[in-house]
Enzyme design. Structure first.
Site, PDB file in Angstrom:
ATOM      1  N   ILE B  88       3.076 -33.419   7.154  1.00 56.34           N
ATOM      2  CA  ILE B  88       2.556 -32.624   6.180  1.00 56.34           C
ATOM      3  C   ILE B  88       1.836 -31.319   6.670  1.00 56.34           C
ATOM      4  O   ILE B  88       2.214 -30.258   6.034  1.00 56.34           O
ATOM      5  CB  ILE B  88       1.704 -33.070   5.191  1.00 56.34           C
ATOM      6  N   GLY B  91      -4.459 -29.062   9.989  1.00 52.68           N
ATOM      7  CA  GLY B  91      -5.282 -28.518   9.643  1.00 52.68           C
ATOM      8  C   GLY B  91      -6.449 -28.266  10.860  1.00 52.68           C
ATOM      9  O   GLY B  91      -6.205 -28.647  12.051  1.00 52.68           O
ATOM     10  N   GLY B  92      -7.427 -27.662  10.467  1.00 55.46           N
ATOM     11  CA  GLY B  92      -8.532 -27.609  11.476  1.00 55.46           C
ATOM     12  C   GLY B  92      -9.052 -29.082  12.198  1.00 55.46           C
ATOM     13  O   GLY B  92      -9.338 -29.042  13.188  1.00 55.46           O
ATOM     14  N   MET B  93      -8.908 -29.844  10.982  1.00 60.94           N
ATOM     15  CA  MET B  93      -9.612 -31.339  11.423  1.00 60.94           C
ATOM     16  C   MET B  93      -8.880 -31.994  12.076  1.00 60.94           C
ATOM     17  O   MET B  93      -9.156 -33.125  12.840  1.00 60.94           O
ATOM     18  CB  MET B  93      -9.846 -31.976   9.999  1.00 60.94           C
ATOM     19  N   GLY B  94      -7.392 -31.850  12.179  1.00 60.23           N
ATOM     20  CA  GLY B  94      -6.412 -32.645  12.695  1.00 60.23           C
ATOM     21  C   GLY B  94      -5.128 -32.767  12.188  1.00 60.23           C
ATOM     22  O   GLY B  94      -4.683 -31.663  11.590  1.00 60.23           O
ATOM     23  N   VAL B  96      -1.855 -34.252   9.476  1.00 54.67           N
ATOM     24  CA  VAL B  96      -1.657 -34.953   8.506  1.00 54.67           C
ATOM     25  C   VAL B  96      -0.067 -35.497   8.307  1.00 54.67           C
ATOM     26  O   VAL B  96       0.416 -34.711   8.516  1.00 54.67           O
ATOM     27  CB  VAL B  96      -2.230 -34.399   7.005  1.00 54.67           C
ATOM     28  N   LYS B 113      -4.225 -39.012   7.683  1.00 49.48           N
ATOM     29  CA  LYS B 113      -4.855 -38.061   8.237  1.00 49.48           C
ATOM     30  C   LYS B 113      -5.570 -38.544   9.556  1.00 49.48           C
ATOM     31  O   LYS B 113      -6.086 -39.342   9.690  1.00 49.48           O
ATOM     32  CB  LYS B 113      -6.068 -37.774   7.329  1.00 49.48           C
ATOM     33  N   ASP B 206     -17.246 -29.669   1.418  1.00 49.12           N
ATOM     34  CA  ASP B 206     -15.849 -28.688   1.890  1.00 49.12           C
ATOM     35  C   ASP B 206     -15.093 -28.333   0.966  1.00 49.12           C
ATOM     36  O   ASP B 206     -13.695 -28.397   0.827  1.00 49.12           O
ATOM     37  CB  ASP B 206     -15.423 -29.338   2.931  1.00 49.12           C
TER      38      ASP B 206
END
Lengths: 186, 909
Positions: B88, B91-94, B96, B113, B206
Site C-alpha cells: 500500500i 512511510g517513514g516508519m516502514g 504497509v 505494517k 502523531d
C-alpha cells in the site's frame, strides 16, 4: 576450497597471517552469499538481523565442515569481524545509490539533532577498531559483536564465558577509546 | 583532545578497568590517591572518564547500523493469520501491505505494517505483543482497529490494522468544498475519537491529515493510535520524540514543541496536533506557512515563534472557494472566537492549552451554537494549573514528623499521621506510565473555568464523576477507579476511598481479567485495614494474591498486591510480614517485562518510606540512598520525585538524630523546587521540615524565616496539617529565642485545631504536652514543667501500646523529664529515666552510630550522675555525649560545646 574454514581458524590462531587473511576472505564470501540467498528467497523477511545471519552461517558451515568445526564462540569472533566489513560495504553502496529505493531506512528514536551513523563514520570506526585490536583484541571483538552484529551483553558473555558485567566494562572502555579516536580525527 | 597512542592506551586501560568497576561516587577519592603517585596519569584518566560521561549522554554507538533490507516482493508471504497481497505504501516508519485472511474465513481486508525496528531480545517481543494488545482494546467507530500485533518467525514485528479506504481529511473537505461549519462538525468526530483514546490513557502522538482518513460515506477513521509510543519503546534510548522522516529531512510540522525539545508527551501534545489540523482545515495552510523549511528553522519556529493568528493568514480565492466562501467572508468568520480557540490549542506551553480534548470540543460546539466560548487570554487558568502542580508536590511528601530536641533546648514532637506519603500514582501503572501521567494531566488541567483553585479531593470527585458518566464495565475503568481510591487513601479520606473501591469491586465482578479483580481486592483491603477491619483485609489480600496468574506480564499487578499486603501487615502490627511482602514485591519485578530502572527507583522509594514508617530507620536510610542513586543514574535527580526522596530521606535522618546530615539533604530537596521563573515551588511541608532541622542546629533566625514561609504557604493552600505543624514549629523557635509570649500564643492556636482533628490518645498530643513543659521550664515553673513532661511520656507510651507510632519520640520525652528531675534534685529518677532513654535508643541503633538523641540522653545522665557524686562515671557519660553531639550536630553547636567542656573539666566534688 582447498582448506576448510576450521583449519583456517586453527592456523590463524596459531598466528599465521596469511591464514587469517584467507579466513576473512572465505568468511566474507560465505556471509555475503548467505545474505543474498536469504534476501532473495521468496518470502524472506524485510530486513535481516545480523545475528540471524550469523547463526545461520554457523549452522551451514558447521554442517558442511563436519565435527571438527570450531565451536560457535570462536567462530563468532571472526565472523563478527567480517560482518563489520559487510555492513560498511552495504552502507557505502546505499549512500552512493540514487535515492528512490523502495524502502526508506529510518532510525526511530533519533534525537532531533542526531543522525544515524553513516558509512564514512562506520569506516572510521572500523579503522579505529583495527588499531584497538592490536593492543586489546577483546575490546574490538565486543564492539563487533555488540554494535555491528547486535548481540546482547548476555549472549556475548556466554560466548566468551565471562560475566555480563565484564562484557559491559569492556564495552564502555571500547566506547571511550573509539570516541576519543574519532574526535581526534576531526 | 589528542588521540590515544597504543602504548599509552596499554597503560591507561587497566586503570580504566578499575575506575569503571567502582561506583561513580568513589572515583573522586581514588583519583586523588592516584594523583599523588602519578599526576599525569590521573589527569588523563579524569579526562577519559569525563569523556565517558559525554559519550553516554550522546548515546554514542547505541544505535546499531542497519543491515540491507529485503528488496524483494513479499507478495504471497503469510504473516500470522494473514496473506500479504500488495504494497500500500512506504512511510517513514516502514512499509504497509494490504492483506487478507489466509483461511478465507472472512474477507475483511487488513493492512499489515512492518515497522523498521529490530527486536533483539525475547523480552522486547513479549512487551511488543502485550502493548499491542493494550492498544487493541481501543475500540471506537472512529478509530481504525488494531487487529493484532505480533512478531514473525524471523523476528520482525508487525501490526495488523483495519484497512481503511479513505482520504486524508483535508483533501476530503477540499474535494467537497465543505464550508466552515461542516468542517468543524467533521472535526468534532475526530475529537470524539481522540477523547475516547485519552480516556483509555492512550495518546496518539502523531496526529496529522494522513492519519485522519474519511471514507466515502463521510465516516472519520483515525489511524495509528499509540503506535508511535509502542514503537518508541522498542527503539534504543529513552523518551525520544517520534518524528516522521522522509529521506534525510525531518518534518516536524505536526510536532508539538515538547516533542522537539524532549519534554514529556501527554494528552496536551495531541491537543496541539489537533490545533494544527484545525488550522489547516479552516485556512488551508499550515501555521508555519508554506515553502520548504530547513529542519533547524522548523524546529526554531515550532519551539520559539508564536503562531500567527488564523485571520491573518493569507487567504486567497482558491482557498476560500474550497470553503464555500469569499476571502472577505472567510476572514470575517475566522476572526474572533475561532482565532481564540485555535490559538489556545496551539500554545507552546502545554498547561496553557486546552486541558483536554472534550474541553476543546465543548468550545467548538459553543461556537457553532453561537454561544460564548470559554477560552480566554489565559493568565488565570495558567496560574491555576501552575498552582495545582505545586499543590500536588505537597501531597507527595512524607509524613510530617518533628523530632524533639532535649537537654535544655527541648522541642516538641508532633506525629501528624494524617499526611502520608503519596503512594506513587504511577507505580502500579508504570507499563502505561506515561498514560497515567496523562491521566494526571487530564485531571489536573480539566480545571476550573471559573479559575478557582482545586483541591486534590475536588479533583478526585470530579474524576469519579467523569467515570460515572462513561458507559461500560471494562478493565480500564476499574483500573482508574482503583487509582482514584488509592489517591483518596493517600489523602487519608478513608470513607471516600472505601466508597470508590467498593464500587470498583462491584464492577470488577463482571470482568474476565483476574489480575484486575485481584488489584481491587488488595486496594480495598488496604483501606479496610486502616479502618481496623483487619481480618477481612487480610482475607482479601490472600484471595487477591492467589488470583493473579504467575506469568511475568502480571508482575506489576503482583507488585501492587504485595505492596498493599505489606500495608495491611503493617496495620496489623506484623512488621516482619510487612517487610517480607515488600521484599517479595521487589523480587516480583526482577526479570519481568516491566523491570525498569525507573520502576526500581520508585519501588526503592516506597520501600524506604515503608521502612521509615515502621521505625526501621537504618534500613530506610540506606534504601533512600539507593533510590537517590538510582534516580541520579536515570538523570532524574532534579525532579519532583527526587525531591520527595530527599525530603523523606532527610526526615528519616532527623528521626534517627542526625540533623546535620538531614540539613544537607533537605537543601537538595529545596534546590529542586526553584523553577526558572525564580518562583519558588517548594511545598510548605518541606519548608517546615527544613525549619525544624535548622532549629535543631540552632540556626534560629533562618529557622524562623522558613517556618513563617511554611505557615503562609500552608494558609494559602488551605493545608490543615502543615498549618498546625508550622504553628508548632514557630512556637518552639520563639521559645528558644526567648519570646515566651508569642510562643504561648502559637501553642494556644494549635491545640484546639488538633483536638478537633485527632483522637485524644494520639501521640501528637505528647508533643503538645512536651511543649508546654518547656514553656513552663522557661518561665521557671519546674513543678508544672515536670507534670507536663510526665504527661508527655505517658501519652507516648500509651500511643505505642495501642500500636501507634512514636517510638522514636520516647527517648526524647524521657530525657526531657530527666532534665527537669535533675533541676529538681530528683537524681535517682533522673538516672532511671535517662538510662531507659538510652536503652530504647540502643534497641534501634547500632553501636558506633552517633545521634543527637543519644547524645542528649548521655548529657542528662552525666548531669544526674554528677549530682549523685559519681564523677568518674559522669565524666564518661559526658565524653560519650560529646562524641554523639559533635558528630550529629556539628562541633560548633552550643550543645556539643557544652558537652565537650563538661567532658574536659576537672572532676569536681
Amino acid at each position: 576450497m582447498a582448506t576448510t574454514i576450521s583449519s583456517l581458524i586453527d592456523a590463524a590462531e596459531r598466528g599465521d597471517p596469511s591464514a587469517t587473511e584467507a579466513l576473512f576472505a572465505a568468511l566474507y564470501d560465505e556471509l555475503h552469499r548467505l545474505a543474498r540467498r536469504e534476501l532473495g528467497r521468496h518470502g524472506a523477511p524485510l530486513s535481516l538481523g545480523a545475528t540471524t545471519l550469523l547463526h545461520q552461517a554457523y549452522i551451514d558451515m558447521a554442517e558442511r565442515d563436519g565435527p571438527s568445526f570450531p565451536d560457535r564462540a570462536r567462530f563468532m569472533g571472526y565472523a563478527a569481524r567480517v560482518m563489520r566489513g559487510l555492513i560498511i560495504d552495504h552502507a557505502r553502496n546505499r549512500r552512493s545509490q540514487k535515492r528512490g529505493g523502495r524502502f526508506e531506512i529510518t532510525s526511530l528514536g533519533a534525537e532531533a539533532a542526531g543522525s544515524p551513523v553513516d558509512d564514512r563514520e562506520l569506516a572510521r570506526i572500523s579503522e579505529a577498531l583495527e588499531a584497538l585490536a592490536r593492543t586489546e583484541p577483546v575490546l574490538a571483538e565486543v564492539v563487533d559483536l555488540k554494535f555491528f552484529c547486535g548481540f546482547s551483553f548476555a549472549e556475548i558473555a556466554q560466548m566468551r564465558n565471562v560475566s555480563e558485567r565484564t562484557v559491559q566494562r569492556s564495552w564502555e572502555k571500547a566506547r571511550i577509546y573509539l570516541h576519543r579516536t574519532l574526535r581526534a580525527a576531526i | 583532545m589528542p588521540a590515544l597512542d597504543p602504548d599509552r592506551w596499554q597503560v591507561v586501560s587497566s586503570f580504566l578497568d578499575q575506575a569503571l568497576a567502582m561506583p561513580e561516587g568513589d572515583r573522586g577519592a581514588w583519583l586523588e590517591t592516584l594523583r599523588r603517585q602519578d599526576q599525569a596519569l590521573a589527569t588523563e584518566l579524569e579526562a577519559l572518564l569525563e569523556e565517558h560521561r559525554v559519550l553516554s549522554r550522546e548515546h554514542f554507538l547505541e544505535e546499531a547500523p542497519e543491515l540491507p533490507p529485503g528488496d524483494q516482493a513479499l507478495a504471497g508471504r503469510t504473516v500470522g493469520a494473514y496473506t500479504l497481497l500488495s504494497v500500500i505504501g512506504e512511510g517513514g516508519m516502514g512499509s504497509v501491505w494490504l492483506a487478507e485472511r489466509s483461511d478465507g474465513r472472512y474477507t475483511r481486508r487488513v493492512a499489515v505494517k512492518f515497522p523498521s525496528i529490530a527486536l533483539t531480545s525475547g523480552v522486547g517481543a513479549e512487551r511488543f505483543r502485550r502493548e499491542g494488545s493494550i492498544l487493541g482494546r481501543l475500540s471506537h467507530p472512529h478509530i481504525a482497529d488494531l487487529v493484532d500485533a505480533g512478531v514473525t518467525t524471523d523476528g520482525k514485528p508487525y501490526l495488523v490494522l483495519e484497512h481503511v479506504d479513505g482520504t486524508p481529511i483535508d483533501r476530503f473537505c477540499d474535494d467537497r468544498a465543505l464550508d466552515l461549519g461542516a468542517r468543524i462538525r467533521l472535526f468534532l468526530d475526530v475529537l470524539e475519537a481522540v477523547a475516547h483514546a485519552h480516556a483509555n490513557l492512550i495518546v496518539h502522538r502523531d496526529l496529522k491529515p494522513s492519519n485522519v482518513l474519511v471514507t466515502t460515506d463521510g465516516r472519520v477513521k483515525l489511524l495509528d493510535f499509540g503506535i508511535a509510543k509502542l514503537l518508541e519503546n522498542e527503539a534504543a534510548g529513552e523518551a525520544n520524540p517520534h518524528l516522521t522522516r522522509e529521506g534525510a529531512a525531518m518534518t516536524p510540522e505536526y510536532a508539538a514543541p515538547e516533542q522537539l525539545t524532549g519534554g514529556p508527551v501527554t494528552t496536551a501534545t495531541d491537543v496541539y496536533a489537533l490545533g494544527i489540523l484545525l488550522y489547516l482545515l479552516l485556512t488551508g495552510q499550515h501555521p508555519l506557512g508554506s515553502g520548504p523549511h530547513s529542519a533547524a528553522d522548523l524546529v526554531k519556529a515550532v519551539v520559539e515563534t508564536e503562531r500567527p493568528r488564523m485571520s491573518e493568514a493569507a487567504i486567497v480565492a482558491s482557498i476560500a472557494s474550497k470553503r464555500a466562501a469569499t476571502p472577505e467572508r472567510l476572514r470575517h468568520h475566522l476572526r474572533g472566537d475561532l482565532d481564540t480557540i485555535v490559538a489556545k490549542a496551539l500554545k507552546k506551553d502545554p498547561p496553557a492549552r486546552y486541558a483536554s480534548v472534550p474541553a476543546l470540543a465543548d468550545d467548538l460546539r459553543r461556537y457553532l451554537r453561537l454561544e460564548p466560548i470559554e477560552a480566554r487570554p489565559d493568565t488565570l487558568a495558567y496560574r491555576t494549573a501552575k498552582f495545582m502542580r505545586r499543590n500536588r508536590a505537597a501531597v507527595t511528601l512524607g509524613t510530617l514528623v518533628v523530632t524533639a530536641t532535649a537537654a535544655g533546648i527541648a522541642g516538641t514532637l508532633i506525629e501528624a499521621q494524617r499526611a502520608r506519603a503519596q503512594r506513587d500514582f504511577a507505580l502500579a501503572q508504570l507499563s502505561r506510565a506515561e498514560a497515567t501521567n496523562d491521566f494526571d494531566n487530564f485531571l489536573l488541567s480539566d480545571a476550573a473555568p471559573s479559575g478557582k483553585p482545586f483541591r486534590v479531593n475536588d479533583l478526585l470527585a470530579r474524576a469519579e464523576h467523569i467515570l460515572d458518566r462513561q458507559q461500560g464495565q471494562d478493565a480500564g475503568r476499574v483500573e482508574l477507579l482503583i487509582s482514584i481510591g488509592r489517591q483518596y487513601w493517600t489523602q487519608d479520606e478513608d470513607d471516600s476511598s472505601r466508597r470508590v473501591l467498593e464500587k470498583a469491586d462491584r464492577l470488577s465482578r463482571g470482568l474476565a481479567e483476574p489480575s484486575v479483580r485481584a488489584k481491587v481486592s488488595c486496594a480495598l483491603a488496604s483501606t479496610l485495614a486502616r479502618g481496623s477491619e483487619l481480618p477481612r483485609a487480610e482475607q482479601l489480600i490472600q484471595e487477591g494474591l492467589k488470583e493473579i496468574p504467575d506469568q511475568p506480564q502480571f508482575a506489576l499487578d503482583r507488585l501492587f498486591c504485595l505492596m498493599r499486603g505489606s500495608e495491611v501487615s503493617r496495620a496489623a502490627g506484623r512488621s516482619q510480614e510487612a517487610v517480607a511482602r515488600a521484599q517479595a514485591a521487589m523480587a516480583a519485578l526482577k526479570g519481568s517485562p516491566f523491570e525498569s530502572q525507573l520502576l526500581d527507583a520508585r519501588l526503592s522509594m516506597d520501600l524506604a518510606e515503608s521502612d521509615r514508617e515502621m521505625g526501621r530507620y537504618r534500613e530506610a536510610i540506606s534504601m533512600f540512598e539507593k533510590a537517590s542513586e538510582q534516580l541520579a543514574l536515570l538523570g532524574r535527580d532534579e525532579t519532583q520525585t527526587a525531591g520527595t526522596v530527599f525530603n523523606n530521606w532527610a526526615l528519616a535522618l532527623e528521626q534517627i538524630g542526625r540533623p546535620l546530615d538531614a540539613e544537607r539533604i533537605f537543601r537538595r530537596a529545596i534546590d529542586i523546587g526553584h523553577d526558572d521563573r525564580g518562583e519558588e515551588t517548594v511545598s510548605p511541608i518541606l519548608l517546615n521540615n527544613y525549619a525544624r532541622t535548622l532549629h535543631n542546629l540552632d540556626r534560629l533566625d533562618i529557622a524562623a524565616d522558613y517556618a513563617e514561609r511554611a505557615y503562609s504557604k500552608a494558609l494559602r493552600a488551605n493545608d490543615e496539617v502543615v498549618i498546625n505543624q508550622s504553628l508548632l514549629e514557630r512556637c518552639r523557635i520563639y521559645r528558644k529565642q526567648g519570646n515566651l509570649g508569642r510562643a504561648a500564643e502559637m501553642l494556644s492556636q494549635v491545640e484546639p485545631r488538633l483536638r478537633k482533628d485527632l483522637p485524644p490518645g494520639h501521640s501528637a498530643f505528647s508533643g503538645i504536652a512536651s511543649e508546654k513543659s518547656l514553656l513552663a521550664q522557661a518561665r521557671g515553673d519546674l513543678t508544672e514543667a515536670l507534670s507536663f513532661a510526665s504527661q508527655a511520656v505517658a501519652l507516648v507510651e500509651s500511643s505505642m501500646k495501642a500500636g501507634g507510632s512514636g517510638s522514636y519520640f520516647l527517648p526524647t520525652a524521657l530525657t526531657r523529664r530527666a532534665e527537669i528531675e535533675v533541676l529538681l534534685h530528683r537524681d535517682d529518677a533522673a538516672v532511671a529515666d535517662a538510662q531507659r532513654a538510652l536503652e530504647v535508643v540502643g534497641r534501634n541503633q547500632d553501636p558506633g552510630f552517633h545521634s543527637c538523641v543519644a547524645g542528649r540522653a548521655y548529657l542528662t545522665l552525666g548531669r544526674a550522675l554528677q549530682a549523685r557524686g559519681e564523677s568518674a562515671k559522669s565524666r564518661d557519660m559526658f565524653r560519650k555525649a560529646s562524641e554523639h553531639l559533635r558528630s550529629a550536630l556539628g562541633p560548633d553547636h552550643p550543645e556539643a560545646v557544652i558537652a565537650r567542656q563538661l567532658a574536659e573539666a576537672d572532676s569536681r566534688p
